[in-house]
Design a protein around this motif. Sequence first.
Motif, short mmCIF file in Angstrom:
data_model
loop_
_atom_site.label_atom_id
_atom_site.label_comp_id
_atom_site.label_asym_id
_atom_site.label_seq_id
_atom_site.Cartn_x
_atom_site.Cartn_y
_atom_site.Cartn_z
N ILE A 166 -2.57 -7.49 -13.36
CA ILE A 166 -1.78 -8.64 -12.76
C ILE A 166 -2.71 -9.16 -11.49
N ILE A 167 -3.64 -8.49 -10.66
CA ILE A 167 -4.14 -8.98 -9.53
C ILE A 167 -5.86 -9.57 -9.89
N SER A 168 -5.82 -9.09 -11.09
CA SER A 168 -7.29 -9.47 -11.54
C SER A 168 -6.88 -11.06 -12.20
N ASN A 169 -5.77 -11.48 -12.33
CA ASN A 169 -5.20 -12.98 -12.61
C ASN A 169 -4.29 -12.99 -11.55
N ASP A 170 -5.12 -13.13 -10.23
CA ASP A 170 -4.13 -14.25 -9.13
C ASP A 170 -5.48 -15.02 -9.11
N PRO A 171 -5.36 -16.54 -8.67
CA PRO A 171 -6.30 -17.67 -8.39
C PRO A 171 -7.25 -16.53 -7.66
N ALA A 172 -6.86 -16.83 -6.78
CA ALA A 172 -7.96 -16.21 -5.17
C ALA A 172 -9.16 -14.60 -5.43
N VAL A 173 -8.54 -14.40 -6.37
CA VAL A 173 -8.90 -13.46 -6.73
C VAL A 173 -10.18 -13.56 -8.32
N LYS A 174 -9.18 -14.43 -9.36
CA LYS A 174 -10.14 -15.14 -10.19
C LYS A 174 -11.43 -16.26 -9.88
N ALA A 175 -10.73 -16.59 -8.41
CA ALA A 175 -12.01 -17.55 -7.66
C ALA A 175 -13.11 -17.21 -6.90
N GLY A 176 -13.28 -15.90 -6.36
CA GLY A 176 -14.21 -14.88 -6.15
C GLY A 176 -13.33 -15.08 -4.39
#
Length: 135
Positions: free
Chosen positions: A107-117
Amino acid sequence: MKKLAAFSFLVLIVHLGYSQTPREFPYQDGDTTYIMKQYFMGFLKRVENKPDLDSVKAAEIQQAHLDYMSANGKSGALLIAGPFGDDGDMRGVVIYDVATKAEADSIISNDPAVKAGRLAIEVHPWWAAKGSRLK
């Protein structure tokens, strides 16, 4: 002493090498029995070398992050989330009610802020009495 018993139970489970820790177990404290439940707590962290974005793109990612958190809250996977009130490396906290750490990680790996680095996440299993709430 009784609180130590619940902790000892968890240590025993790990020590005996059970492949799957139960997500719930009863814990007796005097006349009260609590059902302890496993949740997953995540700490959102500052990324040292995050991409340098203009303010418009950064705002878009932040709004997408907030929308994603809201959607996970509506689905029941995310129980609570929020930023810390200082400007430290720990940016916020999330608590998930999902079956496994792998599910929380997904779930968290698909967070846009996480995906954007823009943010990193560290997730840990966390135990609390079922039905616990902030007051």
